[in-house]
Design an enzyme around this catalytic site. Structure first.
Site, PDB file in Angstrom:
ATOM      1  N   LYS A 169       0.841  -1.201   0.000  1.00 42.87           N
ATOM      2  CA  LYS A 169       0.000   0.000   0.000  1.00 42.87           C
ATOM      3  C   LYS A 169       0.877   1.253   0.000  1.00 42.87           C
ATOM      4  O   LYS A 169       1.568   1.537   0.968  1.00 42.87           O
ATOM      5  CB  LYS A 169      -0.876   0.029   1.257  1.00 42.87           C
ATOM      6  CG  LYS A 169      -1.893   1.167   1.235  1.00 42.87           C
ATOM      7  CD  LYS A 169      -2.546   1.391   2.582  1.00 42.87           C
ATOM      8  CE  LYS A 169      -1.757   2.324   3.469  1.00 42.87           C
ATOM      9  NZ  LYS A 169      -1.566   3.677   2.941  1.00 42.87           N
ATOM     10  N   GLU A 242      10.470   0.624  10.103  1.00 40.24           N
ATOM     11  CA  GLU A 242      11.472   1.685   9.881  1.00 40.24           C
ATOM     12  C   GLU A 242      10.772   2.986  10.218  1.00 40.24           C
ATOM     13  O   GLU A 242       9.891   3.433   9.478  1.00 40.24           O
ATOM     14  CB  GLU A 242      11.939   1.692   8.419  1.00 40.24           C
ATOM     15  CG  GLU A 242      12.719   0.468   7.986  1.00 40.24           C
ATOM     16  CD  GLU A 242      14.090   0.352   8.629  1.00 40.24           C
ATOM     17  OE1 GLU A 242      14.483   1.249   9.407  1.00 40.24           O
ATOM     18  OE2 GLU A 242      14.759  -0.651   8.377  1.00 40.24           O
ATOM     19  N   CYS A 276      14.093  10.584   6.661  1.00 36.07           N
ATOM     20  CA  CYS A 276      14.198  10.061   8.028  1.00 36.07           C
ATOM     21  C   CYS A 276      15.617  10.222   8.544  1.00 36.07           C
ATOM     22  O   CYS A 276      15.833  10.450   9.727  1.00 36.07           O
ATOM     23  CB  CYS A 276      13.759   8.609   8.061  1.00 36.07           C
ATOM     24  SG  CYS A 276      14.634   7.566   6.893  1.00 36.07           S
ATOM     25  N   GLU A 374      10.996  15.694  15.779  1.00 36.92           N
ATOM     26  CA  GLU A 374      11.409  15.459  14.383  1.00 36.92           C
ATOM     27  C   GLU A 374      10.692  16.490  13.508  1.00 36.92           C
ATOM     28  O   GLU A 374       9.475  16.448  13.353  1.00 36.92           O
ATOM     29  CB  GLU A 374      10.998  14.040  13.952  1.00 36.92           C
ATOM     30  CG  GLU A 374      11.451  13.725  12.545  1.00 36.92           C
ATOM     31  CD  GLU A 374      10.911  12.398  11.983  1.00 36.92           C
ATOM     32  OE1 GLU A 374       9.759  12.050  12.259  1.00 36.92           O
ATOM     33  OE2 GLU A 374      11.663  11.748  11.243  1.00 36.92           O
TER      34      GLU A 374
HETATM   35  P1  NAD Z   1       2.761   7.856   8.445  1.00 37.61           P
HETATM   36  O1  NAD Z   1       3.099   6.972   9.601  1.00 37.61           O
HETATM   37  O2  NAD Z   1       1.751   8.902   8.644  1.00 37.61           O
HETATM   38  O3  NAD Z   1       2.237   7.005   7.197  1.00 37.61           O
HETATM   39  C1  NAD Z   1       3.000   5.966   6.625  1.00 37.61           C
HETATM   40  C2  NAD Z   1       2.057   4.975   5.966  1.00 37.61           C
HETATM   41  O4  NAD Z   1       1.226   4.371   6.968  1.00 37.61           O
HETATM   42  C3  NAD Z   1       1.108   5.573   4.941  1.00 37.61           C
HETATM   43  O5  NAD Z   1       0.989   4.674   3.859  1.00 37.61           O
HETATM   44  C4  NAD Z   1      -0.193   5.670   5.712  1.00 37.61           C
HETATM   45  O6  NAD Z   1      -1.342   5.623   4.872  1.00 37.61           O
HETATM   46  C5  NAD Z   1      -0.136   4.436   6.582  1.00 37.61           C
HETATM   47  N1  NAD Z   1      -0.938   4.477   7.818  1.00 37.61           N
HETATM   48  C6  NAD Z   1      -1.431   5.565   8.463  1.00 37.61           C
HETATM   49  N2  NAD Z   1      -2.088   5.190   9.584  1.00 37.61           N
HETATM   50  C7  NAD Z   1      -1.980   3.833   9.656  1.00 37.61           C
HETATM   51  C8  NAD Z   1      -2.412   2.853  10.603  1.00 37.61           C
HETATM   52  N3  NAD Z   1      -3.090   3.183  11.704  1.00 37.61           N
HETATM   53  N4  NAD Z   1      -2.096   1.561  10.371  1.00 37.61           N
HETATM   54  C9  NAD Z   1      -1.398   1.188   9.276  1.00 37.61           C
HETATM   55  N5  NAD Z   1      -0.970   2.072   8.348  1.00 37.61           N
HETATM   56  C10 NAD Z   1      -1.247   3.379   8.533  1.00 37.61           C
HETATM   57  O7  NAD Z   1       4.161   8.442   7.957  1.00 37.61           O
HETATM   58  P2  NAD Z   1       4.400   9.542   6.829  1.00 37.61           P
HETATM   59  O8  NAD Z   1       3.950  10.855   7.394  1.00 37.61           O
HETATM   60  O9  NAD Z   1       3.851   9.052   5.563  1.00 37.61           O
HETATM   61  O10 NAD Z   1       6.004   9.526   6.704  1.00 37.61           O
HETATM   62  C11 NAD Z   1       6.852  10.320   7.473  1.00 37.61           C
HETATM   63  C12 NAD Z   1       7.482   9.525   8.600  1.00 37.61           C
HETATM   64  O11 NAD Z   1       8.126   8.368   8.067  1.00 37.61           O
HETATM   65  C13 NAD Z   1       8.569  10.297   9.337  1.00 37.61           C
HETATM   66  O12 NAD Z   1       8.438  10.089  10.717  1.00 37.61           O
HETATM   67  C14 NAD Z   1       9.868   9.654   8.841  1.00 37.61           C
HETATM   68  O13 NAD Z   1      10.959   9.776   9.710  1.00 37.61           O
HETATM   69  C15 NAD Z   1       9.426   8.249   8.645  1.00 37.61           C
HETATM   70  N6  NAD Z   1      10.331   7.548   7.707  1.00 37.61           N
HETATM   71  C16 NAD Z   1      11.183   6.600   8.203  1.00 37.61           C
HETATM   72  C17 NAD Z   1      12.079   5.960   7.358  1.00 37.61           C
HETATM   73  C18 NAD Z   1      13.022   4.901   7.866  1.00 37.61           C
HETATM   74  O14 NAD Z   1      13.550   4.153   7.043  1.00 37.61           O
HETATM   75  N7  NAD Z   1      13.262   4.789   9.153  1.00 37.61           N
HETATM   76  C19 NAD Z   1      12.108   6.300   5.999  1.00 37.61           C
HETATM   77  C20 NAD Z   1      11.227   7.273   5.532  1.00 37.61           C
HETATM   78  C21 NAD Z   1      10.333   7.889   6.402  1.00 37.61           C
END
Ligand code: NAD
Length: 474
Positions: A169, A242, A276, A374
């Site tokens: 997804k 991650e 990230c 962050e």
């Molecule tokens: P997010 O957690 O809001 O969303 C990520 C994904 O999860 C999306 O596809 C979203 O639709 C889905 N999602 C949302 N609620 C959910 C739930 N309750 N259950 C399952 N899935 C759900 O994150 P974002 O805002 O899209 O991304 C930014 C964050 O991602 C930042 O905190 C960043 O640091 C982190 N990030 C981490 C890495 C890493 O490798 N550690 C890499 C990139 C981004």
């Protein structure tokens, strides 16, 4: 013109009656319509993945490798179209979008070369014991909006190599390039091995709790990661998370100001800071603080913030409105507290596009929200330190533990400091370099498990030990 995109389920490109709009963050105009899937479409995708698993898990690994390599080739051949599409939905400038597309194709090819060898535990006169690796089954992949293509492919490739099948997804904010890739790989990958479905955030929990899914691999925020862990606990699904980071970069007094200023700048501002592993707290030794902070502010003057599709843009918009408002709020909080800015400080939320000026803060306190949280935006707090012990303690004073960097001519000292940082990765004199052959994962609340390398691949498998008694009386 608004293009309508389709999902990939069981080898077919399919649509739903309900759709979701995808915006260009630079113009706020609708650029695509994608399916809005719910439980019914998810059930179909999981059923297809389960069916495909029976054959794919028994397909020789060398044949699986070939399919993965063909996928990499398809991405590379269509890189021109894909990077433009990626810029239009994600906002990053063309050169960075090109980097993500070619990077994803290269990473997929590199991952395809990993191997899953059996290990002999005991080979004695009486017993032969070996561990083999068996695929866990159907994987649910959930990815964020900052590197949508890279994150999708870094889940799909190792899942496939291990013998798993996957239902992926994308983020509702950035599904377009991934759905175009779905179309490109449709006839390369056997039906049901890779399924890509789009939906609102409500689709995520349905994936996490689906009883036909055996493992979740997730990249996103720590808050969502915790919900996923909870959802996955119901049937004890395997998980790889991650999550967020608040990486510290430490600049020692022997660093060459001229040489490091620009690298430090980009370690915070690449992808508009929505990385990230961006440097989100930069600690500079007091002996060079004034000179280096002035040099970084000078670099900022030469960088244009704007629409990523325009030539000359160095930093694009924030990807979505919610994140834009959060970054604006953190900058306003810093302003309200009277912290000093070397660049930026004013945001005009009324304009078109989610643009934030390059924001550099001059020695804000450690407990400022813009330092402690962050930011995930084009924000770079510079802070002064005096001693190694002090800076190590400050760097480690975070619930996150993703990555970090040390900048120094004395690499032995850099390594000695790195070894005291509580993070999964530390770079000495570089930033954001990830190897497909080294495990990448967070300590503390930055993650659970790892991606990349053999360690990342093993996360898609169970160990199975088979023991043969050699001198058995049967
Ligand atoms: P997010 O957690 O809001 O969303 C990520 C994904 O999860 C999306 O596809 C979203 O639709 C889905 N999602 C949302 N609620 C959910 C739930 N309750 N259950 C399952 N899935 C759900 O994150 P974002 O805002 O899209 O991304 C930014 C964050 O991602 C930042 O905190 C960043 O640091 C982190 N990030 C981490 C890495 C890493 O490798 N550690 C890499 C990139 C981004």
């Amino acid at each position: 013109m608004t293009t309508t995109y389709h999902n990939l389920i069981d080898g077919e490109m399919v649509s739903t009656s309900a759709t979701m709009e995808v915006l260009n963050p630079a113009t706020e105009k609708v650029i695509g319509l994608v399916p809005s899937c719910g439980a019914e479409e998810l059930d179909r995708a999981v059923a297809a993945a389960r069916k495909a698993f029976k054959t794919w898990s028994k397909t020789p690994i060398d044949d699986r490798r070939k399919v993965i390599q063909a996928m990499s080739g398809a991405i590379k051949e269509n890189a021109d179209e894909l990077f433009r599409l990626l810029t239009s939905e994600q906002g990053k400038p063309h050169d960075q979008a090109k980097g993500e597309i070619y990077g994803a194709a290269g990473m997929v090819a590199a991952q395809s070369t990993l191997s899953l060898e059996d290990e002999v535990n005991e080979d004695s006169d009486t017993r032969l014991s070996r561990t083999r690796r068996v695929p866990v089954g159907v994987v649910g992949g959930i990815v964020p909006w900052n590197f949508p293509v890279m994150m999708a492919m870094q889940k799909i490739a190792p899942a496939m190599l291990s013998g798993c099948t996957i239902v992926l997804k994308p983020s509702p904010f950035t599904p377009l390039a991934t759905l175009r890739i779905a179309e490109l790989i449709k006839d390369i990958v056997p039906a049901g091995v890779v399924n890509i479905i789009t939906g609102e955030d409500t689709l995520g929990p349905l994936i996490t709790e689906h009883e036909g899914i055996d493992k979740i691999t997730f990249t996103g925020s720590t808050a969502t990661g915790k919900k996923i862990m909870e959802g996955a606990s119901k049937d004890l699904k395997r998980i790889t998370l991650e999550l967020g980071g608040n990486d510290a970069s430490i600049v020692l007094p022997d660093a060459d100001v001229e040489k490091v200023a620009e690298q430090l700048f980009w370690s915070s501002f690449s992808n508009a800071g929505q990385v990230c592993i961006a440097a989100k707290r930069v600690y500079i030794h007091e002996d060079i603080y004034d000179e280096l902070s002035a040099a970084i502010a000078e670099v900022a003057k030469g960088v244009t913030v704007g629409d990523g599709s325009q030539q000359g843009t160095g930093v694009g918009p924030i990807q979505n409105k919610k994140q834009f408002e959060r970054v604006c709020e953190l900058i306003q909080d810093a302003k309200d507290n009277g912290y000093k800015f070397l660049s930026g400080g004013d945001v005009d939320p009324s304009g078109t596009g989610y643009f934030v000026p390059l924001t550099i803060l001059d020695n804000p306190p450690e407990d400022a929200r813009i330092v402690a949280e962050e930011q995930f935006g084009p924000v770079m707090p510079l802070m002064k330190f005096s001693t190694d012990d002090e800076v190590i303690e400050r760097a480690n004073n975070s619930e996150y533990g993703l990555a970090g960097a040390v900048w120094t001519k004395d690499t032995d000292k850099g390594v000695a400091i790195a070894e005291q940082l509580e993070t999964g990765t530390v770079w000495i004199n570089e930033y954001m370099h990830l190897s497909p052959f080294a495990p990448f994962g967070g300590h503390k609340q930055s993650g659970f498990g790892a991606e990349y390398g053999t360690e990342g691949l093993l996360e898609f498998t169970y160990p199975q030990v088979i023991t043969v008694k050699k001198d058995a009386a049967v």
